[in-house]
Enzyme design. Structure first.
Site, short mmCIF file in Angstrom:
data_model
loop_
_atom_site.label_atom_id
_atom_site.label_comp_id
_atom_site.label_asym_id
_atom_site.label_seq_id
_atom_site.Cartn_x
_atom_site.Cartn_y
_atom_site.Cartn_z
CG HIS A 1 -3.26 -3.82 3.47
ND1 HIS A 1 -2.32 -3.25 4.38
CD2 HIS A 1 -3.97 -2.67 2.81
CE1 HIS A 1 -2.28 -1.74 3.94
NE2 HIS A 1 -3.38 -1.53 3.34
CB CYS B 1 -0.91 0.04 0.92
SG CYS B 1 -2.46 1.25 1.00
CD GLU C 1 -0.39 -5.45 5.87
OE1 GLU C 1 -0.69 -4.56 6.00
OE2 GLU C 1 -0.24 -6.13 4.83
#
Length: 232
Positions: free
Chosen positions: A204, A87, A206
């Site tokens: 993302h 990002c 994560e």
């Protein structure tokens, strides 16, 4: 695997990235403040997390891309260190010249925060080897400036050289305009540098590393890095 996460003023996904890396590697990463001029020794990976570095002042990632630590990040990347930018981290990598192109304002001129589907376009990289070619996975995006743009020659090179890692798609893998959340050229969601050791992606990973977070599709990026290091 020894990793480090760069922290900029305005980073808000640095802790999420650290949790994901520790879960995948069994070793807590080192947090490195952007004002440092040298990275720790013997790193296997540097991650640039999401957020809004410097409040997206001027352009997203423009100031962070010139932070003192980025000189060493670039020098180490040139020597083969793996670098992951997610990002805002992707935006910083483009601004710092580690990846081609730029991330512009979303075509709808709105902040986009939702799940998306991604097609794995190259499963033979250090960041994607845990996936299969063409596999469709779920990701999450949260950005206002995720519209990936590059000139025609760069776009041709990215496509011809297998440097598009992920592409926005429909649930069945079809690449459509409706599946593109931000207007990125060719539905590009993630790109690699020419050497293949630097990846920038807007979704993302994560945020999807455990069932408690809503899914595990993001775990593949981190498992791929661990596997790539084991095979090195």
């Amino acid at each position: 695997m020894k990793s480090a996460v760069i922290v900029f003023p305005g980073s808000n996904c640095d802790r999420d990235m650290m949790v994901a890396l520790e879960a995948a590697t069994g070793r807590a990463p080192v947090a490195v403040w952007h004002r440092e001029t040298c990275l720790p020794d013997d790193l296997d990976l540097v991650a640039l997390p999401g957020g809004f570095s410097y409040g997206d002042y001027l352009r997203s990632g423009a100031i962070a891309g010139r932070s003192p630590v980025m000189a060493d990040v670039k020098a180490r990347a040139d020597r083969g260190l793996r670098v992951l930018g997610v990002c805002n981290g992707f935006q910083v990598l483009c601004e710092a010249g580690l990846l081609p192109g730029a991330l512009m304002r979303n075509t709808g001129i709105h902040f986009v925060c939702r799940d998306v589907h991604l097609r794995v376009e190259n499963a033979r990289t250090a960041f994607t080897n845990a996936h299969t070619q063409g596999q469709v996975i779920r990701g999450h995006v949260a950005h206002h400036d995720g519209n990936y743009f590059c000139d025609d020659d760069t776009l041709t090179a990215l496509e011809d050289q297998g440097r598009v890692a992920f592409r926005y798609c429909a649930a069945d893998g079809a690449v459509t305009a409706e599946a593109n959340p931000n207007g990125s050229r060719n539905n590009i969601a993630g790109v690699l540098n020419a050497a293949g050791n630097v990846l920038g992606m807007m979704p993302h990973p994560e945020r999807l590393i455990a069932p408690e977070l809503g899914g595990t599709d993001g775990r593949g990026v981190f498992d791929s890095l661990v596997a790539a290091l084991a095979d090195a």
